[in-house]
Enzyme design. Structure first.
Site, PDB file in Angstrom:
ATOM      1  N   GLY A 114      -3.095  29.382  41.658  1.00 33.36           N
ATOM      2  CA  GLY A 114      -4.424  28.988  41.181  1.00 33.36           C
ATOM      3  C   GLY A 114      -4.523  29.221  39.681  1.00 33.36           C
ATOM      4  O   GLY A 114      -4.116  30.270  39.194  1.00 33.36           O
ATOM      5  N   VAL A 183       3.708  58.166  43.880  1.00 35.89           N
ATOM      6  CA  VAL A 183       3.460  57.848  45.289  1.00 35.89           C
ATOM      7  C   VAL A 183       4.616  57.048  45.910  1.00 35.89           C
ATOM      8  O   VAL A 183       5.142  57.412  46.959  1.00 35.89           O
ATOM      9  CB  VAL A 183       2.146  57.048  45.447  1.00 35.89           C
ATOM     10  N   GLU A 187       7.189  58.435  48.759  1.00 35.75           N
ATOM     11  CA  GLU A 187       7.145  57.819  50.093  1.00 35.75           C
ATOM     12  C   GLU A 187       8.505  57.187  50.435  1.00 35.75           C
ATOM     13  O   GLU A 187       9.094  57.486  51.478  1.00 35.75           O
ATOM     14  CB  GLU A 187       6.038  56.761  50.176  1.00 35.75           C
ATOM     15  N   HIS A 443     -11.388  72.997  68.745  1.00 31.73           N
ATOM     16  CA  HIS A 443     -10.203  73.868  68.724  1.00 31.73           C
ATOM     17  C   HIS A 443      -9.260  73.444  69.840  1.00 31.73           C
ATOM     18  O   HIS A 443      -9.724  73.177  70.952  1.00 31.73           O
ATOM     19  CB  HIS A 443     -10.630  75.320  68.949  1.00 31.73           C
TER      20      HIS A 443
HETATM   21  P1  FAD Z   1      -2.555  42.360  45.739  1.00 24.63           P
HETATM   22  O1  FAD Z   1      -2.487  42.996  47.068  1.00 24.63           O
HETATM   23  O2  FAD Z   1      -1.493  42.605  44.772  1.00 24.63           O
HETATM   24  O3  FAD Z   1      -2.767  40.813  45.985  1.00 24.63           O
HETATM   25  C1  FAD Z   1      -2.783  39.888  44.959  1.00 24.63           C
HETATM   26  C2  FAD Z   1      -2.405  38.536  45.506  1.00 24.63           C
HETATM   27  O4  FAD Z   1      -2.699  37.557  44.538  1.00 24.63           O
HETATM   28  C3  FAD Z   1      -0.933  38.388  45.829  1.00 24.63           C
HETATM   29  O5  FAD Z   1      -0.769  37.908  47.138  1.00 24.63           O
HETATM   30  C4  FAD Z   1      -0.430  37.366  44.818  1.00 24.63           C
HETATM   31  O6  FAD Z   1       0.588  36.524  45.324  1.00 24.63           O
HETATM   32  C5  FAD Z   1      -1.689  36.571  44.571  1.00 24.63           C
HETATM   33  N1  FAD Z   1      -1.713  35.857  43.288  1.00 24.63           N
HETATM   34  C6  FAD Z   1      -1.459  36.357  42.065  1.00 24.63           C
HETATM   35  N2  FAD Z   1      -1.649  35.416  41.118  1.00 24.63           N
HETATM   36  C7  FAD Z   1      -2.029  34.295  41.777  1.00 24.63           C
HETATM   37  C8  FAD Z   1      -2.396  32.997  41.366  1.00 24.63           C
HETATM   38  N3  FAD Z   1      -2.443  32.647  40.065  1.00 24.63           N
HETATM   39  N4  FAD Z   1      -2.718  32.085  42.308  1.00 24.63           N
HETATM   40  C9  FAD Z   1      -2.701  32.413  43.624  1.00 24.63           C
HETATM   41  N5  FAD Z   1      -2.379  33.630  44.067  1.00 24.63           N
HETATM   42  C10 FAD Z   1      -2.070  34.572  43.152  1.00 24.63           C
HETATM   43  N6  FAD Z   1      -2.413  51.261  48.573  1.00 24.63           N
HETATM   44  C11 FAD Z   1      -3.074  52.007  49.482  1.00 24.63           C
HETATM   45  O7  FAD Z   1      -4.303  52.116  49.403  1.00 24.63           O
HETATM   46  N7  FAD Z   1      -2.423  52.622  50.510  1.00 24.63           N
HETATM   47  C12 FAD Z   1      -1.082  52.548  50.642  1.00 24.63           C
HETATM   48  O8  FAD Z   1      -0.521  53.125  51.576  1.00 24.63           O
HETATM   49  C13 FAD Z   1      -0.348  51.797  49.696  1.00 24.63           C
HETATM   50  N8  FAD Z   1       0.986  51.687  49.799  1.00 24.63           N
HETATM   51  C14 FAD Z   1       1.671  50.931  48.893  1.00 24.63           C
HETATM   52  C15 FAD Z   1       3.054  50.862  49.000  1.00 24.63           C
HETATM   53  C16 FAD Z   1       3.776  50.111  48.095  1.00 24.63           C
HETATM   54  C17 FAD Z   1       5.266  50.044  48.226  1.00 24.63           C
HETATM   55  C18 FAD Z   1       3.092  49.395  47.067  1.00 24.63           C
HETATM   56  C19 FAD Z   1       3.861  48.540  46.112  1.00 24.63           C
HETATM   57  C20 FAD Z   1       1.718  49.457  46.945  1.00 24.63           C
HETATM   58  C21 FAD Z   1       0.994  50.237  47.852  1.00 24.63           C
HETATM   59  N9  FAD Z   1      -0.383  50.374  47.762  1.00 24.63           N
HETATM   60  C22 FAD Z   1      -1.077  51.144  48.662  1.00 24.63           C
HETATM   61  C23 FAD Z   1      -1.153  49.693  46.697  1.00 24.63           C
HETATM   62  C24 FAD Z   1      -1.818  48.417  47.257  1.00 24.63           C
HETATM   63  O9  FAD Z   1      -0.830  47.591  47.807  1.00 24.63           O
HETATM   64  C25 FAD Z   1      -2.581  47.702  46.159  1.00 24.63           C
HETATM   65  O10 FAD Z   1      -3.476  48.593  45.533  1.00 24.63           O
HETATM   66  C26 FAD Z   1      -3.360  46.538  46.732  1.00 24.63           C
HETATM   67  O11 FAD Z   1      -2.518  45.621  47.379  1.00 24.63           O
HETATM   68  C27 FAD Z   1      -4.147  45.811  45.643  1.00 24.63           C
HETATM   69  O12 FAD Z   1      -4.856  44.769  46.208  1.00 24.63           O
HETATM   70  P2  FAD Z   1      -5.280  43.492  45.362  1.00 24.63           P
HETATM   71  O13 FAD Z   1      -6.061  42.644  46.298  1.00 24.63           O
HETATM   72  O14 FAD Z   1      -5.908  43.896  44.097  1.00 24.63           O
HETATM   73  O15 FAD Z   1      -3.918  42.763  44.945  1.00 24.63           O
HETATM   74  P1  NAI Z   2       2.606  56.283  40.258  1.00 21.52           P
HETATM   75  O1  NAI Z   2       1.705  56.145  39.100  1.00 21.52           O
HETATM   76  O2  NAI Z   2       2.102  56.878  41.511  1.00 21.52           O
HETATM   77  O3  NAI Z   2       3.861  57.177  39.860  1.00 21.52           O
HETATM   78  C1  NAI Z   2       4.669  56.874  38.779  1.00 21.52           C
HETATM   79  C2  NAI Z   2       5.376  58.140  38.364  1.00 21.52           C
HETATM   80  O4  NAI Z   2       6.392  57.809  37.467  1.00 21.52           O
HETATM   81  C3  NAI Z   2       4.458  59.138  37.665  1.00 21.52           C
HETATM   82  O5  NAI Z   2       4.617  60.399  38.263  1.00 21.52           O
HETATM   83  C4  NAI Z   2       4.932  59.101  36.226  1.00 21.52           C
HETATM   84  O6  NAI Z   2       4.765  60.342  35.566  1.00 21.52           O
HETATM   85  C5  NAI Z   2       6.395  58.739  36.391  1.00 21.52           C
HETATM   86  N1  NAI Z   2       7.003  58.068  35.259  1.00 21.52           N
HETATM   87  C6  NAI Z   2       6.467  57.114  34.466  1.00 21.52           C
HETATM   88  N2  NAI Z   2       7.378  56.705  33.553  1.00 21.52           N
HETATM   89  C7  NAI Z   2       8.514  57.403  33.796  1.00 21.52           C
HETATM   90  C8  NAI Z   2       9.808  57.419  33.202  1.00 21.52           C
HETATM   91  N3  NAI Z   2      10.110  56.621  32.197  1.00 21.52           N
HETATM   92  N4  NAI Z   2      10.734  58.271  33.712  1.00 21.52           N
HETATM   93  C9  NAI Z   2      10.440  59.086  34.752  1.00 21.52           C
HETATM   94  N5  NAI Z   2       9.217  59.097  35.348  1.00 21.52           N
HETATM   95  C10 NAI Z   2       8.282  58.269  34.880  1.00 21.52           C
HETATM   96  O7  NAI Z   2       3.219  54.823  40.482  1.00 21.52           O
HETATM   97  P2  NAI Z   2       4.101  54.239  41.660  1.00 21.52           P
HETATM   98  O8  NAI Z   2       4.622  55.325  42.508  1.00 21.52           O
HETATM   99  O9  NAI Z   2       5.047  53.287  41.038  1.00 21.52           O
HETATM  100  O10 NAI Z   2       3.043  53.419  42.490  1.00 21.52           O
HETATM  101  C11 NAI Z   2       2.312  52.341  41.863  1.00 21.52           C
HETATM  102  C12 NAI Z   2       0.928  52.250  42.406  1.00 21.52           C
HETATM  103  O11 NAI Z   2       0.948  51.860  43.764  1.00 21.52           O
HETATM  104  C13 NAI Z   2       0.209  53.563  42.303  1.00 21.52           C
HETATM  105  O12 NAI Z   2      -0.835  53.411  41.392  1.00 21.52           O
HETATM  106  C14 NAI Z   2      -0.324  53.842  43.654  1.00 21.52           C
HETATM  107  O13 NAI Z   2      -1.706  54.045  43.630  1.00 21.52           O
HETATM  108  C15 NAI Z   2      -0.009  52.608  44.483  1.00 21.52           C
HETATM  109  N6  NAI Z   2       0.579  53.071  45.734  1.00 21.52           N
HETATM  110  C16 NAI Z   2      -0.224  53.740  46.615  1.00 21.52           C
HETATM  111  C17 NAI Z   2       0.295  54.273  47.760  1.00 21.52           C
HETATM  112  C18 NAI Z   2      -0.606  55.019  48.661  1.00 21.52           C
HETATM  113  O14 NAI Z   2      -1.804  54.946  48.500  1.00 21.52           O
HETATM  114  N7  NAI Z   2      -0.078  55.744  49.638  1.00 21.52           N
HETATM  115  C19 NAI Z   2       1.697  54.125  48.110  1.00 21.52           C
HETATM  116  C20 NAI Z   2       2.467  53.450  47.091  1.00 21.52           C
HETATM  117  C21 NAI Z   2       1.895  52.934  45.968  1.00 21.52           C
END
Ligand code: FAD
Ligand code: NAI
Length: 465
Positions: A114, A183, A187, A443
């Site tokens: 989009g 995070v 994980e 409990h």
């Molecule tokens: P996204 O989920 O990133 O969705 C954006 C969408 O927009 C995508 O599908 C993309 O393809 C689409 N898009 C982008 N540009 C365009 C365009 N121009 N046209 C059409 N479509 C487009 N958060 C938690 O709360 N709990 C967790 O356990 C957790 N685990 C995570 C584990 C991993 C490995 C990662 C990477 C992230 C995790 N997160 C977790 C973070 C979470 O996934 C994101 O915060 C969340 O998905 C953000 O939602 P969003 O709707 O902003 O964007």
């Molecule tokens: P993060 O921000 O959680 O962790 C990144 C880590 O990398 C920080 O501890 C930072 O100090 C370190 N770092 C940054 N630059 C570095 C460098 N050059 N060398 C060594 N360490 C460095 O980001 P992460 O784990 O990549 O996750 C991205 C996002 O996805 C987070 O903001 C998180 O909120 C979301 N997420 C959430 C999950 C959940 O809610 N359970 C699970 C996975 C992702």
């Protein structure tokens, strides 16, 4: 095609916004560039990572803990292919669920990239190049985020990988080097450590999960060590080189000493950055700052009918934060007066034990100069934890020194992810530590640790410690 609202991006921000818009009577469309809906969260984030965390937890329990429970089985063997296949099935069930919800709510789904033609016109470009033009009164941008690469070592997606590739590995890493002990690092590092990889984490700051309360990082370091994860804290990565099937990572500690690690995979998890490529923001005069779309307190951009939510705007990059913002924007458009309480958005790390937090950390209270009390209660003093064998961890309650109002709840321990909802509820209703300590808690449950930590915070009189 004429709509009241077009949502760009179908992650938890976008699809929830679209559903709430449809519920409020807006003719709604959602545009998603990938074939499956659900965004990062469902396809390559929250859901697949939790599927692998759960599978690997079963594996390590079978390997290390069944015996102590009197369950004797032959030595379990890993079938990584099956683990990844099951993860794929879990993802499919979830993304299909979103497609069903779109149909149920009569939301049109347009597949393609989009981009803005002007503030009321969105062009959708399909994979085969076919273009469709849609017009709309309002737009919600929910385009999410992408992994951040190291500036000097871009992802090659084979050996230097992001979480997306780590969720799809075809072989078990012999030695996984994780850059970033946040995070994702903790994980996915846990997943591979549980199933037999050597895992080494290199973290720039002095603590794991450094944005959470310091006690959580210290406790997580201990449990990571028990799992065999080696951590180098306070280390700045200076180079990452991949040659054949070997990756070499060099880093420098605060003491000036250098380390060199050799592994077969390097997971770079140093944060994510907002994603706006191909959106054509310049066509409507929206600029980004550090990649983020700037919004006001109502999540409105500088263009009157265009809103932005989720990872692409300021704030925690969490699925449930994006969802709250989706609902907020839909209800604001309908003339309602919704509210998002950003300080009460919980954060969870799905390691085992899990880490979960809501409210202020002790470090934040110190910086604010706020007078506070602390109440801790360890899991090892809980009957329920002894019964299950999950005695690692603690609950930490921070309360206002004068009023006793709970200011922060921090838990590392079994089922912390589900328990934190009670902390959110208490804080939403501005409960005092004494309020919670006087409520009956079943409990034996892990939640008794919250009650005991509140007793410790309010009057320093826990019962079982
Ligand atoms: P996204 O989920 O990133 O969705 C954006 C969408 O927009 C995508 O599908 C993309 O393809 C689409 N898009 C982008 N540009 C365009 C365009 N121009 N046209 C059409 N479509 C487009 N958060 C938690 O709360 N709990 C967790 O356990 C957790 N685990 C995570 C584990 C991993 C490995 C990662 C990477 C992230 C995790 N997160 C977790 C973070 C979470 O996934 C994101 O915060 C969340 O998905 C953000 O939602 P969003 O709707 O902003 O964007
Ligand atoms: P993060 O921000 O959680 O962790 C990144 C880590 O990398 C920080 O501890 C930072 O100090 C370190 N770092 C940054 N630059 C570095 C460098 N050059 N060398 C060594 N360490 C460095 O980001 P992460 O784990 O990549 O996750 C991205 C996002 O996805 C987070 O903001 C998180 O909120 C979301 N997420 C959430 C999950 C959940 O809610 N359970 C699970 C996975 C992702």
């Amino acid at each position: 095609m004429q709509y009241n609202v077009i949502v760009i991006g179908s992650g938890p921000g976008g699809y929830v916004a679209a559903i709430r818009c449809a519920q409020l009577g807006f003719k709604t469309a959602i545009v998603e560039k990938y074939k499956t809906l659900g965004g990062t969260c469902l396809n390559v984030g929250c859901i697949p990572s939790k599927a692998l965390l759960d599978s690997s937890e079963h594996f390590i329990n079978a390997k290390q803990h069944f015996k102590e429970h009197g369950i004797e089985i032959p030595e379990p063997k890993l079938n990584l292919g099956q683990m990844i296949k099951r993860k794929g099935e879990v993802v499919k069930a979830n993304v299909d669920g979103i497609a069903f919800l779109m149909k149920k709510n009569k939301i049109d789904v347009h597949t393609g990239v989009g981009s803005f033609v002007d503030k009321n016109t969105i062009k959708v470009t399909a994979e085969d190049g076919k273009e469709t033009t849609l017009t709309t009164e309002k737009v919600i941008i929910a385009t999410g985020s992408k992994p951040t690469p190291l500036p000097f070592a871009p992802f090659d997606k084979k050996r230097i990988i992001s979480s997306t590739e780590a969720l799809e590995l075809k072989e078990l890493p012999k030695h996984l080097i994780v850059i970033g002990g946040g995070v994702i690092g903790m994980e996915l590092g846990s997943v591979f450590a549980r199933v037999g990889s050597k895992v080494t984490v290199v973290e720039f700051l002095d603590s794991l999960i450094p944005t959470m309360d310091g006690t959580m990082g210290k406790e997580l370091l201990k449990v990571a060590k028990k799992l065999g994860i080696e951590s180098y804290l306070g280390h700045k990565v200076t180079s990452v080189e991949s040659k054949g099937d070997e990756v070499t990572v060099k880093a420098e500690g605060k003491d000036g000493k250098s380390i060199e690690l050799k592994g077969d995979y390097c997971l770079v998890s140093i944060g994510r950055r907002p994603y706006t490529d191909g959106l054509g923001l310049d066509k409507i005069g929206i600029e980004t700052v550090k990649g983020q779309i700037q919004v006001d307190d109502h999540l409105k951009t500088k263009v009157d009918n265009v809103y932005a939510i989720g990872d692409v705007v300021r704030g925690a990059m969490l699925a449930h934060k994006a969802e709250e913002e989706g609902v907020y924007v839909a209800e604001t458009m309908a003339g309602q007066k919704p509210h998002v309480h950003y300080n009460l958005i919980p954060g969870v790390v799905y390691t085992w034990p899990e880490v979960a937090s809501v409210g202020y950390t002790e470090e934040q209270l110190k910086t604010q100069g706020k007078a506070y009390k602390v109440g801790n209660f360890p899991y090892k003093a809980l009957g329920r934890a002894r019964a299950s064998g999950d005695t690692d961890g603690l609950v930490k309650i921070l309360a206002d020194k004068t009023t006793d109002e709970i200011l922060g709840v921090h838990i590392i321990g079994a089922r912390a992810a589900d328990m934190i909802a009670a902390g959110v509820t208490a804080m939403e209703f501005r409960a005092s530590a004494e309020d919670v300590s006087r409520m009956s808690h079943a409990h034996p449950t892990y939640m008794e640790a919250v009650k005991e930590a509140c007793l410790a915070a309010t009057a320093n009189r826990p019962i079982h410690m």
